[in-house]
Design an enzyme around this catalytic site. Structure first.
Site, PDB file in Angstrom:
ATOM      1  N   ILE A 275       0.802  -1.223   0.000  1.00 54.96           N
ATOM      2  CA  ILE A 275       0.000   0.000   0.000  1.00 54.96           C
ATOM      3  C   ILE A 275       0.832   1.269   0.000  1.00 54.96           C
ATOM      4  CG2 ILE A 275      -1.996  -1.079   1.071  1.00 54.96           C
ATOM      5  CD1 ILE A 275      -1.102  -0.061   3.742  1.00 54.96           C
TER       6      ILE A 275
ATOM      7  N   GLY B 253      11.128   6.345   2.086  1.00 59.36           N
ATOM      8  CA  GLY B 253      12.571   6.338   1.951  1.00 59.36           C
ATOM      9  C   GLY B 253      13.223   5.225   2.730  1.00 59.36           C
TER      10      GLY B 253
ATOM     11  N   VAL C 140       5.405  -0.486   2.959  1.00 63.02           N
ATOM     12  CA  VAL C 140       4.258  -0.719   3.826  1.00 63.02           C
ATOM     13  C   VAL C 140       3.290  -1.669   3.125  1.00 63.02           C
ATOM     14  CG1 VAL C 140       2.421   0.349   5.183  1.00 63.02           C
ATOM     15  CG2 VAL C 140       4.527   1.611   4.722  1.00 63.02           C
TER      16      VAL C 140
ATOM     17  N   LYS D 208       5.131  -2.438   8.350  1.00 67.94           N
ATOM     18  CA  LYS D 208       6.160  -1.570   7.772  1.00 67.94           C
ATOM     19  C   LYS D 208       7.485  -2.324   7.839  1.00 67.94           C
ATOM     20  CE  LYS D 208       5.690   2.716   7.756  1.00 67.94           C
ATOM     21  NZ  LYS D 208       5.513   4.158   7.941  1.00 67.94           N
TER      22      LYS D 208
ATOM     23  N   ASP E 286      10.296  13.742  13.022  1.00 70.74           N
ATOM     24  CA  ASP E 286      10.013  13.728  11.580  1.00 70.74           C
ATOM     25  C   ASP E 286       8.534  14.021  11.331  1.00 70.74           C
ATOM     26  OD1 ASP E 286      10.645  13.530   8.899  1.00 70.74           O
ATOM     27  OD2 ASP E 286      10.314  11.373   8.800  1.00 70.74           O
TER      28      ASP E 286
END
Length: 729
Positions: free
Chosen positions: A19, A23, A27, A42, A136
């Site tokens: 899906i 980087g 996933v 992930k 992030d």
């Protein structure tokens, strides 16, 4: 390593589909067979999995993130090592990333943007309370679920990634990175506040504040350039919300909000009084981080390798916007009227940094190297374009080549050094399209959405924005829609083995796959009764109507319709079959707590079925309950009744519809059971009332045998009978 659909991890998680890809990781949607729920998995990419130091850090931080539980944070269920695979099992959120949402809508309404920002801030605040800094925060890591709930993802991964070099993470995050992160300095909760401020800026303005040809340019902008107020791009932004954004994005952490809770408080106030200038400037505190000195020659070297982007210059000193400034009036032509503050404190800082401001020497080499790499790529692109124009890559007929040159030369002469022509990527596979865009001016492909398509193969590009042939800036983003293939793929029915199934089994199988089944019966001398003669079509999509022709066996020469004998006494059932030319087949006794003794429970051939005359019909008769099965109560009668006594003269020409029944009182209720079905006889006959073994209700020793006129329901005559218990053999 790419995981294919159907792959199992830990004998528990079945991979359903890929899906997304980032980087650092890919996933996948998966099904947890243990808890019967869908999850997102992930998986770290190989370049990170091979770094044992990074994997160790990643596991530690991901396990810490797994302890977080908040409605605005994507839950982490498990952190797993399986051979060379390192992956996180997370909550699957059906929705859209905030990045894609902004790409679809452009500038968000201020109330909607504030509502989203509050939910994001609440999730980050919960993590900060547990001592976890995200590092992030960006729209790509924020998911808007279908129910409107906003969730922050990638806690733990982001923190682990912060130990890598800037080049490992900056490609997707440099537009949202805080100045202290850009120079490799100490980062804390205030770094997340800065990144949230940039995210709010993008929601309000429809773009990020700093853009450039490469990541080095953008990183330097975060360090040096003053931020352009978002109202420069969107006049509808309320002053309260704009001032919150500007305070969150202060260069120095001590000038920002002290905590995420303070941000939440001001955002809620902005919902109530959007045009009030309530944001207060923070008093600077002592900076405990170590100061790193960078000289003018080094700074010039960094700049020379990066190139600058065209950034609109703000029309005023932005830090004068919070304090006791009165509510502003919208004056698009005179932007300077939006400020009334004076220089001094944070608002008195200049646009450019002084050479003695903090910068990490380690970042110098990285930024310089990145600039060199970009320069090399530009040279390669230029060589490619020149060779194309020179005919080294010509293909096809001379006519085709001539056309290509005629359309290319004028185009190249009108392009600036920072522009390129958008190539055609529709219909290409995702990875090929991404590579083609990179080769044409470093364009960055962003997946805006996934859609079903009956014409475009799964994984290929359906549409692109901007369209092919448009002039765009180099290194800009291209939004594409990727095909998920047909929503209802065509199924080849010939692979299901329907020919070997009964019509009933085939109907069940097809309905289980979402088809509508229409079964029709047809005689056949070659196909066994109940089996399938044919079906159509051979291929169909879910929801289609499938016609099935079922065999009824050879054609009948003397067809007879099977009667319904269930619920009737055994004697009556035999008579009903005999009247139609059928015979009793195998009779089976079966105990039953519900069906009275001697009553037919079921028959082997369904009522209404056409069979050949003389066919034997098997049926099952109730022997009562298990206790009743030990004994049966029997009675007998041998009488005759002259019907002429009832009718009188002319009885020979009169017909009566007569039946004989048994009446008993069982548990205080009258029960009637037919001993002889309805028959038509003339009134001058003697009616025999002869039954050798009448089986009555269990435990009841008395009853009446009644002669009944079927037409009127009148009991013509009755005879008392006594039942005696007889052991079952």
């Amino acid at each position: 390593m790419i995981l294919r659909p159907g792959t199992f991890l830990q004998d528990r998680y079945e991979i359903l589909d890929k899906i997304g890809s980032g980087g650092m990781s890919d996933v996948y949607k998966a099904l947890c067979h243990k808890l019967k729920r869908q999850v997102a998995i992930k998986v770290l990419k190989e370049e990170f999995s091979s770094d044992s130091g990074f994997v160790s850090k990643f596991k530690m931080e991901a396990q810490a993130a797994a302890r977080l539980s908040h409605p605005n944070i994507v839950n982490v269920y498990d952190v797993v090592d399986e051979g060379t695979l390192h992956y996180i099992v997370m909550e699957l959120i059906e929705g859209i990333t905030l990045k894609n949402y902004i790409l679809k809508k452009g500038c968000l309404d201020s109330k909607e943007a504030i509502g989203i920002a509050i939910q994001v801030a609440q999730g980050i605040a919960a993590a900060h309370e547990q001592g976890i800094v995200h590092r992030d925060i960006k729209p790509q890591n924020i998911i808007i679920a279908r129910d409107g709930k906003v969730k922050v993802a990638d806690f733990g991964i982001a923190r682990a990634a912060s130990t890598q070099t800037l080049s490992a993470t900056a490609m997707g995050s440099v537009h949202y990175i805080s100045p202290e992160q850009a120079r490799g300095g100490y980062s804390d909760a205030r770094s997340d506040i800065y990144s949230l401020g940039i995210t709010m800026y993008e929601m309000a303005a429809g773009r990020v504040p700093f853009e450039g040809e490469n990541t080095v340019t953008v990183a330097l902008a975060h360090l040096e350039d003053p931020i352009t107020p978002p109202s420069y791009y969107n006049q509808e932004i309320p002053v309260g919300f704009e001032n919150i954004i500007l305070k969150c994005t202060e260069k120095k952490p001590e000038y920002r909000y002290g905590s995420m809770q303070e941000v939440i408080a001001d955002l809620r106030r902005a919902l109530v009084t959007p045009d009030e200038n309530f944001v207060q400037a923070s008093a600077p505190s002592m900076d405990t981080s170590q100061t790193v000195i960078i000289g003018a020659p080094e700074l010039e070297q960094i700049r020379s390798g990066s190139g600058r982007r065209n950034q609109p210059e703000p029309q005023q000193n932005r830090n004068s916007r919070y304090g006791n400034e009165p509510v502003r009036e919208r004056q698009p032509e005179h932007r300077s009227s939006r400020n009334t503050g004076t220089a001094g404190g944070p608002s008195g800082r200049t646009k450019r940094r002084e050479p003695d401001e903090e910068i990490n020497p380690g970042i110098e080499k990285l930024l310089t190297a990145a600039g060199i790499v970009v320069a090399v790529l530009i040279v390669i692109v230029l060589i490619f374009l020149v060779t194309r124009l020179g005919g080294l890559f010509r293909s096809g007929t001379p006519k085709e080549t001539e056309t290509t040159v005629e359309t290319t030369i004028p185009e190249e002469t009108t392009l600036g050094d920072k522009q390129t022509t958008m190539p055609e990527v529709e219909g290409l596979a995702e990875d090929i399209a991404r590579q083609k865009l990179r080769e044409n001016g470093g364009l960055d492909m962003k997946i805006g959405d996934y859609e079903f398509s009956d014409t475009v193969k799964k994984g290929d590009v359906i549409t692109q924005t901007p369209k092919a042939g448009e002039i765009v800036d180099k290194y800009s983003a291209v939004s594409v829609v990727i095909s998920n293939g047909p929503e209802h793929p065509e199924i080849d029915l010939t692979t299901l083995g329907l020919d070997s199934l009964t019509a009933e089994a085939a109907k069940s199988l097809l309905e289980g796959k979402g088809f509508v089944v229409n079964v029709q019966n047809q005689s056949s001398d070659t196909v066994e009764s109940g089996k399938i003669i044919s079906y159509s079509p051979d291929k169909a999509k879910e929801g289609a109507v499938i016609s099935v022709i079922a065999s009824t066996g050879p054609a009948l020469t003397n067809p007879v319709t099977v009667p319904d004998i269930t619920g009737k006494g055994e004697e009556v059932g035999e008579e009903m079959l005999a009247d139609l030319g059928l015979v009793s087949g195998t009779v089976t006794k079966e105990t039953s707590e519900d069906v009275p003794t001697g009553t037919i429970i079921r028959q082997t051939i369904a009522p209404g079925t056409q069979v050949e005359g003389g066919t034997a019909i098997d049926y099952v008769v109730s022997s009562g309950s298990a206790e009743q099965a030990k004994y049966k109560y029997l009675a007998s009668i041998e009488k005759s009744y002259p019907l002429q006594n009832l009718i009188g003269p002319g009885s020979a020409s009169t017909q009566l519809n007569i039946k004989i029944q048994l009446k008993q009182t069982v548990n205080g209720k009258d029960e009637v059971r037919d001993l002889m079905g309805p028959v038509t006889i003339t009134g001058d006959q003697q009616l025999p009332v002869v039954f050798k073994n009448i089986e009555g209700a269990y435990g009841v020793t008395s009853g009446e045998v009644q002669i009944v006129n079927v037409d009127t329901g009148e009991v013509i005559n009755s005879y008392p009978v006594t039942f005696v218990p007889i052991p079952q053999s």
